[in-house]
Design an enzyme around this catalytic site. Structure first.
Site, PDB file in Angstrom:
ATOM      1  N   CYS A  84      44.445  20.557  30.607  1.00 25.88           N
ATOM      2  CA  CYS A  84      43.128  21.108  30.939  1.00 25.88           C
ATOM      3  C   CYS A  84      43.084  22.598  30.650  1.00 25.88           C
ATOM      4  O   CYS A  84      44.057  23.312  30.857  1.00 25.88           O
ATOM      5  CB  CYS A  84      42.805  20.897  32.420  1.00 25.88           C
ATOM      6  N   MET A 120      36.965  17.128  34.846  1.00 26.25           N
ATOM      7  CA  MET A 120      38.227  17.051  35.589  1.00 26.25           C
ATOM      8  C   MET A 120      38.162  17.878  36.871  1.00 26.25           C
ATOM      9  O   MET A 120      38.683  17.463  37.907  1.00 26.25           O
ATOM     10  CB  MET A 120      39.403  17.496  34.715  1.00 26.25           C
ATOM     11  N   ASP A 135      44.994  13.541  55.145  1.00 28.76           N
ATOM     12  CA  ASP A 135      46.062  14.369  55.698  1.00 28.76           C
ATOM     13  C   ASP A 135      45.757  14.799  57.131  1.00 28.76           C
ATOM     14  O   ASP A 135      46.631  14.762  58.000  1.00 28.76           O
ATOM     15  CB  ASP A 135      46.282  15.597  54.821  1.00 28.76           C
TER      16      ASP A 135
END
Length: 169
Positions: A84, A120, A135
Site C-alpha cells: 500500500c 484499504m 479486545d
C-alpha cells in the site's frame, strides 16, 4: 522462476510480468478526489451488547475507544499492508450502528486527494474498530464473531465507481 505466474491475469497490478510482487507506480497518475466506504460487523452475546450500551465495562466507553482505534488504523495502513502507498488522508469517519440487538456494524468512510484510492484504509479502519470492540470486551465474551467485512463504495480514479448492491456481491 520466482513468484507466481500471473500471465493469464494481467489485471493483477501488484505483480510484474514474471509474477514478482511489486508496488504499483502511481507517479504518472493524476491527483483526484477519492472516497471509500467499508463495513464490518461484530456479533456478540446479549449481555455483552448490554454492557457496551450501558457503558458498564471497566475499560470505559467501548465505542469511543474503537472509533479512535479505527481512525488511527486507517492512518497506519501502509505500515500494515506491504504494498500500500502512504496516503495523505483528508478525513476518516467511523460510525457504529446496532443493526440487531446483539450485532454492531461499523461503517468507515475515508477520503483523500491523491494518486491512488483509499479502499484499504477504509477496510482496515472498519476491521480494527470491530477488533477493538472484541479486545475491550473479550473478558466477558470470547465467542464474538467479526463478520461481513467488505468494501461498500468507492469513487475516484481510473477504475471509477463501485457500489455494493447487497451483502452477497
Amino acid at each position: 522462476m520466482l513468484g507466481i505466474s500471473v500471465t493469464s491475469q494481467p489485471d493483477f497490478t501488484h505483480f510484474d510480468e514474471n509474477g514478482i510482487a511489486r508496488m504499483v507506480d502511481v507517479g504518472a497518475k493524476p491527483i483526484s478526489q477519492r472516497v471509500a466506504i467499508a463495513k464490518s460487523r461484530i456479533r456478540m452475546q446479549m449481555t455483552t451488547a448490554d454492557a457496551i450500551r450501558g457503558q458498564s465495562l471497566k475499560k470505559g466507553d467501548v465505542l469511543s475507544v474503537a472509533r479512535i482505534a479505527g481512525i488511527q488504523a486507517a492512518k497506519q495502513t501502509s505500515n500494515l499492508i506491504p504494498l500500500c502507498h502512504l496516503l495523505p488522508l483528508d478525513q476518516v469517519q467511523l460510525r457504529a450502528e446496532w443493526i440487531a440487538t446483539n450485532e454492531l456494524e461499523w461503517t468507515a468512510e475515508v477520503t483523500t486527494t491523491a494518486k491512488t484510492g483509499v479502499e484499504m484504509e477504509a477496510l482496515v479502519a472498519a476491521s480494527i474498530a470491530s477488533l477493538t470492540v472484541y479486545d475491550l470486551t473479550k473478558a466477558i465474551d470470547k465467542s464474538m464473531e467479526i463478520v461481513h467485512v467488505g468494501l461498500w463504495f468507492k469513487d475516484g480514479g481510473n477504475s471509477g465507481r463501485f457500489e455494493r448492491t447487497n451483502e452477497t456481491n
